[in-house]
Design a protein around this motif. Structure first.
Motif, PDB file in Angstrom:
ATOM      1  N   ASP A   1       1.035  -1.324   0.026  1.00 33.35           N
ATOM      2  CA  ASP A   1      -0.125  -0.022  -0.072  1.00 33.35           C
ATOM      3  C   ASP A   1       0.840   1.484   0.163  1.00 33.35           C
ATOM      4  OD1 ASP A   1      -2.115   1.764   0.048  1.00 33.35           O
ATOM      5  OD2 ASP A   1      -2.696   1.256   2.357  1.00 33.35           O
ATOM      6  N   THR A   2       1.068   1.764  -1.225  1.00 32.57           N
ATOM      7  CA  THR A   2       2.156   2.753  -1.530  1.00 32.57           C
ATOM      8  C   THR A   2       1.707   4.196  -1.472  1.00 32.57           C
ATOM      9  OG1 THR A   2       3.435   1.159  -2.517  1.00 32.57           O
ATOM     10  CG2 THR A   2       4.101   3.610  -2.999  1.00 32.57           C
ATOM     11  N   LYS A   3       1.886   5.045  -0.723  1.00 29.38           N
ATOM     12  CA  LYS A   3       1.455   6.547  -0.814  1.00 29.38           C
ATOM     13  C   LYS A   3       2.690   7.404  -0.750  1.00 29.38           C
ATOM     14  CE  LYS A   3      -2.758   5.290   0.976  1.00 29.38           C
ATOM     15  NZ  LYS A   3      -4.035   5.636   0.242  1.00 29.38           N
ATOM     16  N   VAL A   4       2.310   8.725  -1.278  1.00 32.34           N
ATOM     17  CA  VAL A   4       3.383   9.774  -1.515  1.00 32.34           C
ATOM     18  C   VAL A   4       2.772  11.042  -0.586  1.00 32.34           C
ATOM     19  CG1 VAL A   4       4.180  11.582  -3.183  1.00 32.34           C
ATOM     20  CG2 VAL A   4       3.703   9.160  -3.848  1.00 32.34           C
ATOM     21  N   THR A   5       3.704  11.636   0.036  1.00 30.92           N
ATOM     22  CA  THR A   5       3.511  13.061   0.797  1.00 30.92           C
ATOM     23  C   THR A   5       4.821  14.080   0.068  1.00 30.92           C
ATOM     24  OG1 THR A   5       2.184  12.077   2.742  1.00 30.92           O
ATOM     25  CG2 THR A   5       3.542  14.314   2.669  1.00 30.92           C
ATOM     26  N   ILE A   6       4.478  15.166  -0.344  1.00 32.15           N
ATOM     27  CA  ILE A   6       5.173  16.122  -0.750  1.00 32.15           C
ATOM     28  C   ILE A   6       5.226  17.188   0.471  1.00 32.15           C
ATOM     29  CG2 ILE A   6       5.794  17.702  -2.482  1.00 32.15           C
ATOM     30  CD1 ILE A   6       4.637  15.924  -4.357  1.00 32.15           C
ATOM     31  N   LEU A   7       6.229  17.255   0.996  1.00 36.40           N
ATOM     32  CA  LEU A   7       6.251  18.319   2.008  1.00 36.40           C
ATOM     33  C   LEU A   7       5.828  19.661   2.073  1.00 36.40           C
ATOM     34  CD1 LEU A   7       8.312  16.625   5.217  1.00 36.40           C
ATOM     35  CD2 LEU A   7       5.855  16.659   4.755  1.00 36.40           C
ATOM     36  N   GLY A   8       6.559  20.042   0.670  1.00 37.85           N
ATOM     37  CA  GLY A   8       6.466  21.638   0.334  1.00 37.85           C
ATOM     38  C   GLY A   8       6.973  22.637   1.145  1.00 37.85           C
ATOM     39  N   HIS A   9       6.215  23.784   0.902  1.00 36.02           N
ATOM     40  CA  HIS A   9       6.759  25.035   1.597  1.00 36.02           C
ATOM     41  C   HIS A   9       6.762  24.921   3.130  1.00 36.02           C
ATOM     42  CE1 HIS A   9       6.581  26.323  -2.794  1.00 36.02           C
ATOM     43  NE2 HIS A   9       7.610  27.127  -2.335  1.00 36.02           N
ATOM     44  N   LEU A  10       5.777  24.028   3.657  1.00 39.26           N
ATOM     45  CA  LEU A  10       5.951  24.292   5.171  1.00 39.26           C
ATOM     46  C   LEU A  10       7.269  24.096   5.531  1.00 39.26           C
ATOM     47  CD1 LEU A  10       5.952  21.429   6.804  1.00 39.26           C
ATOM     48  CD2 LEU A  10       3.739  21.024   5.629  1.00 39.26           C
ATOM     49  N   GLN A  11       8.277  23.404   4.880  1.00 41.20           N
ATOM     50  CA  GLN A  11       9.776  23.268   5.152  1.00 41.20           C
ATOM     51  C   GLN A  11      10.316  24.688   5.440  1.00 41.20           C
ATOM     52  OE1 GLN A  11      11.726  19.762   3.104  1.00 41.20           O
ATOM     53  NE2 GLN A  11       9.794  20.044   1.936  1.00 41.20           N
ATOM     54  N   ARG A  12       9.950  25.593   4.997  1.00 41.82           N
ATOM     55  CA  ARG A  12      10.524  26.888   4.836  1.00 41.82           C
ATOM     56  C   ARG A  12      10.084  27.881   6.318  1.00 41.82           C
ATOM     57  NH1 ARG A  12      13.948  27.923   0.871  1.00 41.82           N
ATOM     58  NH2 ARG A  12      13.253  27.211  -1.171  1.00 41.82           N
ATOM     59  N   GLY A  13       9.044  27.580   6.891  1.00 40.14           N
ATOM     60  CA  GLY A  13       8.363  28.265   7.874  1.00 40.14           C
ATOM     61  C   GLY A  13       8.670  27.738   9.293  1.00 40.14           C
ATOM     62  N   GLY A  14       8.077  28.562  10.218  1.00 41.49           N
ATOM     63  CA  GLY A  14       8.333  27.770  11.442  1.00 41.49           C
ATOM     64  C   GLY A  14       9.227  28.804  12.362  1.00 41.49           C
ATOM     65  N   ALA A  15       9.164  28.660  13.602  1.00 38.86           N
ATOM     66  CA  ALA A  15      10.074  29.431  14.555  1.00 38.86           C
ATOM     67  C   ALA A  15      11.346  28.840  14.492  1.00 38.86           C
ATOM     68  CB  ALA A  15       9.581  29.316  16.062  1.00 38.86           C
ATOM     69  N   PRO A  16      12.481  29.667  14.176  1.00 42.38           N
ATOM     70  CA  PRO A  16      13.678  29.043  14.257  1.00 42.38           C
ATOM     71  C   PRO A  16      14.507  28.310  15.216  1.00 42.38           C
ATOM     72  CG  PRO A  16      13.782  31.246  14.153  1.00 42.38           C
ATOM     73  CD  PRO A  16      12.602  31.068  14.049  1.00 42.38           C
ATOM     74  N   SER A  17      14.952  27.204  15.091  1.00 43.56           N
ATOM     75  CA  SER A  17      15.616  26.477  16.276  1.00 43.56           C
ATOM     76  C   SER A  17      16.530  27.363  16.913  1.00 43.56           C
ATOM     77  CB  SER A  17      16.381  25.346  15.689  1.00 43.56           C
ATOM     78  OG  SER A  17      17.332  25.540  14.809  1.00 43.56           O
ATOM     79  N   CYS A  18      17.013  26.867  18.412  1.00 50.56           N
ATOM     80  CA  CYS A  18      18.114  27.568  18.844  1.00 50.56           C
ATOM     81  C   CYS A  18      19.347  27.866  18.143  1.00 50.56           C
ATOM     82  CB  CYS A  18      18.127  26.867  20.243  1.00 50.56           C
ATOM     83  SG  CYS A  18      19.604  27.585  21.392  1.00 50.56           S
ATOM     84  N   PHE A  19      19.680  26.531  17.402  1.00 47.58           N
ATOM     85  CA  PHE A  19      21.063  26.608  16.702  1.00 47.58           C
ATOM     86  C   PHE A  19      20.874  27.593  15.731  1.00 47.58           C
ATOM     87  CE2 PHE A  19      23.766  25.089  13.559  1.00 47.58           C
ATOM     88  CZ  PHE A  19      25.033  24.585  14.524  1.00 47.58           C
ATOM     89  N   ASP A  20      19.847  27.824  14.955  1.00 54.32           N
ATOM     90  CA  ASP A  20      19.575  28.907  13.950  1.00 54.32           C
ATOM     91  C   ASP A  20      19.642  30.056  14.466  1.00 54.32           C
ATOM     92  OD1 ASP A  20      19.609  27.251  11.290  1.00 54.32           O
ATOM     93  OD2 ASP A  20      17.964  26.747  11.453  1.00 54.32           O
ATOM     94  N   ARG A  21      18.933  30.366  15.363  1.00 49.14           N
ATOM     95  CA  ARG A  21      19.125  31.528  16.005  1.00 49.14           C
ATOM     96  C   ARG A  21      20.269  32.022  16.372  1.00 49.14           C
ATOM     97  NH1 ARG A  21      13.588  32.056  19.993  1.00 49.14           N
ATOM     98  NH2 ARG A  21      12.122  30.680  18.646  1.00 49.14           N
TER      99      ARG A  21
END
Lengths: 327, 327, 327, 327
Positions: free
Chosen positions: A249-269
């Motif tokens: 049972d094979t499925k596809v998910t494309i995460l897309g632009h949500l990968q660009r958002g969000g509060a930055p991690s401590c390391f990135d800050r």
């Protein structure tokens, strides 16, 4: 310290990345600390060409440290690639009295900045802001760490449902030319396999790994796919797999632009804060045409041309580890 | 309290939903509390037919309250739709001495359970576990609250990048027949518009809203699309919009299966706990062929047939509110 | 619709709660929708007294839907409790031409608003914004749902380490007079026990539950403590337990103010949006001295005095469920 | 590759840290990959002494990559500090035929491991698992990255409410001897000031920074306090500040054990995976009495004694950056 520089400007360009705001804040406050004027330029090089400048101060950048995106907005400019566009940009800087420019972005941003420096001699310095982590001269680009956490968090959720239904999931992550996100998140979520732009993977290779997973009676089988891989897009890969393993049972998910958002991690800050300070101090100390980066925990300045050309290389050790752990 | 019932069994069926494990835990511990034996059946009705039973106790369900997915795994069974399949299932229950069955799932699960009750008289009770919130007889189904939080969290991330680039995003969320997730998340994220299965929306309607957003100079324009809407799939909707508004930078994201996973929210865990207790106590008190639900904060038993047929209705007030707030 | 009202004002008062910004946004946009002027008043009743008004429009409230806290800031005002303070406040409203006031807050806020209405006849309406969920006339106050998710998320983390070390944890949550947060999160995290302001629990009762947990060889034992319980503060409770069970490794965590922050949940944003619209429409329709709330999924207006006096009651069923599931 | 080693064992000891499970998984699967037997030892050195061994295989460690805590549980053992305790431990290893031991932990764990190696010659290798990041020989310890993200996430929430009320918050974070967490999170959240174990900070210094913050009209003032600082515990610091600045609304939050829990970050999972492989391969290649670590992105083995004695040093540059950015 160069007495010549009195007025700075900062812009963000290309794809946005979490932590860009932390870098803007650091640039602005460091400029204020050294008693320089500082302009924010909106919408990257387009705003530079069109004169979309706003003077900033310490207060302008309060409460932005934890915000994704970029308060200066970003764009990919076609006009800045032309001589005419660069001339207009130069005139805008002259008009506003800007004698030092900080650009936050990735490959395209730095290519443009280098040409601009060559053509008009504008003191320019780069800060690596891109989720792709594909620049030479820094171990980590701003936004990469956050993006990998976002991907891992999403795939943890997908695995819940994958395990509950014995499914095979292809999860496509960002990375047109570079497999950093795909490779590291694949190890982090215990992927069955990973398909990278850097590989010449065949369907036979892929089928072998899927076969192995099935024979190990793994209950959740996740394959991480970098968007720029050479095998094909995720849907066509999944279709080939369905033909070969019709029982799965094979499925596809494309995460897309949500990968660009969000509060930055401590390391990135923290990285963004360090590099923001370093970029302003670099400019004031006469470091032009370079990118500020962190190499082996040390602040390093790398010529923009080198940063762009000598692409960061994936550690081949990661693929080996990934195979051992998928046992 | 019915003395007849000594041995219970529980299964999860259909699409998995966060909080199913909390419901399983509540069922098992309530059974133990009343000194009944309790079996877990793996893979829904398929496992019931095949005799995939495991006896559970209080310890079997520790540390699962916060896990997404279902430790019993789930499936959609074709065989259970046949008389032969139901007969096999009945024989398995007999063989294990099970005289009360708890099924956790949605529409399909309850339709099957009702037929099973009619055909074989097995005392059966349902717990609403589906992210779609589309059952009559309960204000909230288990998993719905978590799914809406997951969607909102993802769209908050997408908005970061949407705002940074002045883009128009179509975000597709789950909901084949029901617009609960789409409608509520649209209000929660301040969507420009929403496209629901319950609507007969035309492209003209959609274009008007997009036009309005553009003229308000909104910087982030997000349209939430329920997968089962009548206008078309998200990619074709986006293409039509691109034709009509070629100046807009239009993108599509399909959130997909990550909406089914993740640690359940407090609300879903509490609801699952209440309904798990209520299902076992209902069975022991002779309530069969019903679903345990919460209506107006009160525990309610609704006949399975009614729960499935009288679909929950979207509050039309929500659309009105959505329009006012998108001003 | 009352033609008299042309200009509205909104303030937040008391402890802040996630979703207050969503309510402010809804109030402002609904006012704009009905073509009314709308002022934001800073720092609650203190700002009202001091004339800290700012006119708002649709743009003023963009991008705040997902932010914790309140852009209008909040305070507990001593001066507003005096006649002189209320007179100054009234004069400020007169000065700005405000003929309708929306207050977002809890008990103290509404008590003040009711007195203000009685003394000066100012049309005032309340929106329930408090994490405590302790108001009569609404099933849920804005912020409560988010706070419970925050608590559950924190305790899930504490349980990781509790399980790894076989420890007993006392986790103190907010709730001076009301045990809603404590009771619901206790069920949601599978607490060994809960200590509520509404109970007359003795140490003997507590010791019995701890004893039971130890004899069940539970590996993670968490007791949720509401700050306003009658047994004592968390540290002194823990000390008594240490004396009685010296063999247990007993720890205390006080979650504190982080419970008030964070991006609001989908549920809180939707509730805030509905009630913001309802408050403005209520005022325009002549509903004064009331709170807009949701009871059994229906919009309801309750007199402020009733909302404050007839405290919301904990469902005793929850304690029963909690005991069954801690088995 | 050493032919002598046929059977390995792994344990976790000391304070638990997110990513320990990822390291256990990597150790177990690498052992299986090289066709070695592998035991898990429960409750650290106590379980070693008491013979609490369980043989593990590839399946034993599935679905644990994303879990906080440690499935092997952890403890601080007093008995292992004695010769008698170490002798019992040695006998247990002999009894189970274990000829290579992997210990995951921090300072105390490695001190014990080194003595054990010296006393009994048992091939032992360490993996740095502690949120404190205070070991020499690795740039990052497993769990540190996740802990900093947890702290930043909590303080982001506290800032919501701090900003809404113009409050001064002292937030105490973990770090008895080391200020890594405090220093990095202080930069990441834009703290007004930070109080570290490594500093000889006076109240005068602290008052100057608070004064500066007040004169800049900062609306949210957060001071990050490492628990092991020399100025005093957070409550007594806050009291001194209240005496000196009675006009400020000063609050204290102690984050406590929730810093140890939660799903590990991508970075921690990848580091744990690399070091788990490296530890087993190190042992098989005859590297004993060392810790596997990452220095400048390279795998490095450091003698346990050195790892423990040459404490990792905070980068003084961080304090300078912190001051510039708090402007």
């Amino acid at each position: 310290m160069s007495k010549a520089i009195k007025t700075l400007a900062v812009l963000t360009s290309g794809g946005d990345a979490p932590g860009m705001n932390a870098a803007i804040r650091a640039v602005v406050r460091t400029a204020v600390f050294y008693e320089k004027r500082i302009f924010g330029i909106k919408r990257g090089y387009d705003g530079l060409i069109e004169g979309d400048f706003e003077e900033l101060n310490s207060k302008s950048v309060k409460n932005i440290l934890n915000l994704g995106g970029t308060i200066l907005k970003s764009a990919r400019s076609e006009e800045f690639k032309t001589e005419a566009g660069q001339m207009k940009a130069y005139e805008q800087l002259q008009k506003h009295g800007v004698d030092g420019l900080i650009v936050i972005g990735g490959n395209g941003t730095f290519t443009g900045a280098h040409r601009f420096f060559e053509a008009h001699g504008v003191p320019v310095i780069g800060i690596p802001g891109t989720i792709d982590n594909d620049l030479f001269g820094t171990d980590y680009t701003i936004g990469y760490d956050t993006a990998t956490n976002t991907v891992v968090d999403c795939i943890d959720k997908i695995r819940d449902t994958a395990s509950s239904h014995n499914r095979l999931f292809f999860v496509e992550v960002m990375g047109r030319d570079s497999g950093f996100i795909a490779m590291n998140t694949a190890v982090a979520i215990g992927a069955l396999d990973v398909i990278l732009p850097e590989q010449n993977k065949s369907y036979e290779d892929l089928f072998v790994e899927i076969e192995k997973g099935a024979s190990n009676k793994k209950t959740s089988n996740i394959v991480v796919v970098a968007e720029g891989n050479k095998l094909g897009d995720s849907f066509s890969i999944a279709n080939k797999v369905r033909e070969h393993f019709p029982q799965l049972d094979t499925k596809v998910t494309i995460l897309g632009h949500l990968q660009r958002g969000g509060a930055p991690s401590c390391f990135d800050r923290v990285t963004a804060s360090k590099l923001g300070v370093a970029a302003v101090e670099g400019l004031l100390n006469g470091r032009f045409d370079v990118m500020a980066g962190m190499v082996d925990e040390e602040l390093t300045y790398t010529f923009l041309q080198q940063a762009v050309m000598n692409k960061a290389q994936l550690d081949p050790e990661m693929l080996r580890i990934s195979k051992i752990l998928a046992i």
